[in-house]
Design a protein around this motif. Structure first.
Motif, PDB file in Angstrom:
ATOM      1  N   HIS A 207      55.370  13.666  37.745  1.00  0.00           N
ATOM      2  CA  HIS A 207      55.082  12.639  38.429  1.00  0.00           C
ATOM      3  C   HIS A 207      54.640  11.284  36.818  1.00  0.00           C
ATOM      4  O   HIS A 207      54.388  11.703  36.045  1.00  0.00           O
ATOM      5  N   PRO A 208      54.051  10.479  37.171  1.00  0.00           N
ATOM      6  CA  PRO A 208      53.950   8.531  36.281  1.00  0.00           C
ATOM      7  C   PRO A 208      52.119  10.330  35.341  1.00  0.00           C
ATOM      8  O   PRO A 208      52.185   9.592  33.666  1.00  0.00           O
ATOM      9  N   TYR A 209      51.500  10.823  36.164  1.00  0.00           N
ATOM     10  CA  TYR A 209      50.374  11.866  35.655  1.00  0.00           C
ATOM     11  C   TYR A 209      50.642  12.488  34.457  1.00  0.00           C
ATOM     12  O   TYR A 209      50.042  13.283  33.706  1.00  0.00           O
ATOM     13  N   ASP A 210      51.740  13.139  34.631  1.00  0.00           N
ATOM     14  CA  ASP A 210      52.160  13.802  33.757  1.00  0.00           C
ATOM     15  C   ASP A 210      53.509  13.887  33.341  1.00  0.00           C
ATOM     16  O   ASP A 210      53.847  15.082  32.174  1.00  0.00           O
ATOM     17  N   TYR A 256      46.550  24.100  58.084  1.00  0.00           N
ATOM     18  CA  TYR A 256      47.090  24.582  56.833  1.00  0.00           C
ATOM     19  C   TYR A 256      46.710  23.289  55.959  1.00  0.00           C
ATOM     20  O   TYR A 256      46.586  22.505  56.408  1.00  0.00           O
ATOM     21  N   SER A 257      45.616  23.581  54.709  1.00  0.00           N
ATOM     22  CA  SER A 257      45.337  22.130  53.865  1.00  0.00           C
ATOM     23  C   SER A 257      45.258  23.534  52.748  1.00  0.00           C
ATOM     24  O   SER A 257      45.300  24.351  52.429  1.00  0.00           O
ATOM     25  N   ALA A 258      44.750  22.870  51.377  1.00  0.00           N
ATOM     26  CA  ALA A 258      44.792  23.149  50.196  1.00  0.00           C
ATOM     27  C   ALA A 258      42.878  22.674  49.723  1.00  0.00           C
ATOM     28  O   ALA A 258      43.306  21.335  50.067  1.00  0.00           O
ATOM     29  N   ASP A 259      42.335  22.845  48.795  1.00  0.00           N
ATOM     30  CA  ASP A 259      40.849  22.595  49.142  1.00  0.00           C
ATOM     31  C   ASP A 259      40.850  21.172  48.167  1.00  0.00           C
ATOM     32  O   ASP A 259      39.777  20.456  48.763  1.00  0.00           O
ATOM     33  N   HIS A 260      42.004  21.278  47.197  1.00  0.00           N
ATOM     34  CA  HIS A 260      41.994  19.872  46.516  1.00  0.00           C
ATOM     35  C   HIS A 260      43.267  20.260  45.352  1.00  0.00           C
ATOM     36  O   HIS A 260      43.150  21.211  45.039  1.00  0.00           O
ATOM     37  N   GLY A 261      43.532  19.183  44.950  1.00  0.00           N
ATOM     38  CA  GLY A 261      45.272  18.949  43.656  1.00  0.00           C
ATOM     39  C   GLY A 261      44.017  19.319  42.283  1.00  0.00           C
ATOM     40  O   GLY A 261      43.316  18.995  42.152  1.00  0.00           O
ATOM     41  N   VAL A 262      44.599  20.362  42.260  1.00  0.00           N
ATOM     42  CA  VAL A 262      44.511  21.068  40.031  1.00  0.00           C
ATOM     43  C   VAL A 262      44.711  19.846  38.947  1.00  0.00           C
ATOM     44  O   VAL A 262      43.764  19.697  38.609  1.00  0.00           O
ATOM     45  N   SER A 263      45.647  19.310  39.410  1.00  0.00           N
ATOM     46  CA  SER A 263      45.402  17.817  38.762  1.00  0.00           C
ATOM     47  C   SER A 263      44.864  16.614  38.015  1.00  0.00           C
ATOM     48  O   SER A 263      44.838  16.417  37.612  1.00  0.00           O
ATOM     49  N   GLY A 264      44.233  16.432  39.079  1.00  0.00           N
ATOM     50  CA  GLY A 264      42.946  15.540  39.570  1.00  0.00           C
ATOM     51  C   GLY A 264      41.781  16.513  39.895  1.00  0.00           C
ATOM     52  O   GLY A 264      40.779  15.916  40.433  1.00  0.00           O
TER      53      GLY A 264
END
Length: 495
Positions: A207-210, A256-264
């Motif tokens: 993605h643009p950030y990586d 279903y969810s994920a607690d937060h993004g790892v890249s940010g």
């Protein structure tokens, strides 16, 4: 009439009475069971440290997430779901309390929720529910999070992380006789990742950030291991869904969810705060539906309470989104908010941030940005040294940022100086500071009042190898007790 005849009549009468009592009792039990079916079972599956952009159903064709993708086909996918903080404990406490991290007190990782907070356990127990945690906890204290049942993750050979306790979950599904809320909290795909041999960057999506790291061998290997860990979590989810479909009725709400993004992680951009959020509820939610309305982790507990027939505490920040699940496209929030603290975490330094986000625009203020550092310095050289160090750790992050998320979803172009957007910036800025005041935030709009935060297990001026924090020898032990804002004292002083 003989004695034997009398005995026979008496025994027959007793049998008829007992039979009636048995039928009445059976009818009562049936009514109770029927009442239970009116209250759905609620299961919330939470992955750990996974970007919203790393799911097939959220647009990544190179990552393997068939169970999540199928879940979305069976239910509703939310395009704009958020947590307020991209760190583990602060994110989870929002789910469990209905309150933002600043209000519930756990805004720094590894710190407890404030002692006067009422969590999901007490709220849902009062409405007739068992409340269960199966897997990773990372929240405290135990008297606030007093689960009716709690099962720890299970070690498993050949994988880098412990597994969710599938056997305990299955036994519970088979034997439970009342409605329940169960949080199934995975340790995947959080690192340590799988070791993938000879990874090919063409098998990964950038993605643009990586994008600039596409040919960095170390990064590619780490990302390939992360993708493989995502697959392992998908396998866990497949097992859970099979148990749900085997042992429970259709009146089961599954999230279903994920607690937060790892890249940010640790930051306030969408890559950290925007979360996957998918809900299946047969015969209620329309399959393969989507919602673009803003929802937030603080909304989860009020929604559960609403579903169970109760009324949410007015002190909660969140709102029920049950209307969305029922098919009405009605706004829940005009804005959602985010916070950042870099103290008490890995590579600790003073760089607090706050953000406000509408569907289209986001405003960020980085209170100790390098461009305003001089305004924050005071008359204490020892504190100034840490303020300076924190600002220098983020030289490219501006004091203020404004992003148009429709045209720039990865927040690459800061529009803060665009004259045509001044009114939007001012409106968001004003609302942000209103919210901060309502939250009892220790930060204010002015300069020179950024506190040095500490907790009993952590000091900014000391090395802490378990948390991988280090400090220059010249700065060791230079802060005095009066220089700190002690987290526990701040918690106690809040309204």
């Amino acid at each position: 009439m003989t004695n034997n005849t009398l005995l026979t009549i008496s025994l027959s009468f007793i049998a008829i009475v007992l039979s009636g009592l048995t039928k009445t009792q059976a009818g009562d039990n049936a009514s109770t069971a029927l009442a239970h079916t009116n209250k759905p079972n609620i299961i919330f599956y939470l992955a750990d440290d996974q970007d919203v952009y790393d799911y097939g159903v959220y647009g990544n064709e190179k990552v393997h997430t068939p169970a999540i993708d199928q879940l979305a086909n069976q239910g509703m996918l939310f395009e704009n779901a958020f947590t307020a903080q991209a760190i583990c404990a602060p994110s989870r406490t929002q789910l469990f309390t209905g309150k933002y991290p600043l209000k519930n007190g756990a805004f720094a990782n590894h710190t407890p929720t404030r002692p006067n907070i009422k969590s999901v356990t007490k709220h849902m127990r009062a409405l007739g529910y068992d409340v269960v945690l199966a897997g990773k906890s990372h929240v405290k204290p135990a008297n606030i999070y007093d689960w009716d049942h709690e099962w720890q993750p299970i070690p498993k050979a050949g994988v880098p992380r412990d597994y969710i306790p599938l056997a305990d979950i299955e036994t519970y599904f088979k034997t439970v006789n009342k409605p329940f809320v169960m949080f199934i909290t995975s340790k995947y795909p959080h690192g340590k990742y799988f070791d993938v041999k000879n990874p090919n960057p063409e098998d990964l999506k950038f993605h643009p950030y990586d994008e600039h790291l596409k040919h960095n061998e170390t990064y590619v290997k780490k990302k390939a291991g992360y993708y493989r860990s995502i697959e392992e979590d998908n396998t866990q989810l497949e097992h859970v869904l099979a148990l749900v479909d085997t042992h429970l009725t259709d009146n089961t709400l599954f999230i279903y969810s994920a607690d937060h993004g790892v890249s940010g992680k640790f930051g306030v951009k969408d890559i950290g705060l925007k979360v996957p959020f998918i809900v299946r509820w047969p015969n209620v939610i329309k399959p393969n539906s989507r919602s673009e309305q803003l929802i937030h982790y603080t909304d989860v507990l009020p929604t559960f309470i609403d579903i169970a027939g109760g009324n949410a505490d007015q002190s909660m920040d969140g709102k029920s989104f049950l209307t969305l699940l029922n098919g009405a496209d009605k706004a829940i929030h005009q804005y959602v908010y985010g916070v950042r603290t870099n103290q008490n975490i890995i590579n600790a330094h003073i760089f607090p941030s706050r953000m406000i986000r509408s569907k289209r625009y986001k405003y960020i203020r980085n209170f100790n940005a390098l461009e305003v550092l001089d305004k924050n310095l005071g008359d204490k050289p020892n504190i100034n040294a840490f303020l300076r160090l924190g600002a220098m750790q983020h030289p490219n992050e501006p004091f203020e940022a404004l992003y148009d998320l429709e045209s720039d979803p990865f927040e690459q172009h800061n529009l803060i100086a665009v004259p045509e957007l001044t009114n939007i910036k001012n409106r968001l800025q004003k609302q942000l500071f209103t919210w901060m005041s309502e939250q009892g935030d220790f930060l204010t709009e002015g300069f020179g009042n950024i506190p040095v935060i500490t907790a009993p297990a952590f000091k900014l001026d000391q090395n802490n190898p378990p948390r991988r924090t280090s400090v220059d020898k010249a700065l060791e032990n230079t802060l005095k007790p009066q220089d700190y804002l002690l987290i526990e004292h701040w918690q106690e002083s809040m309204p």
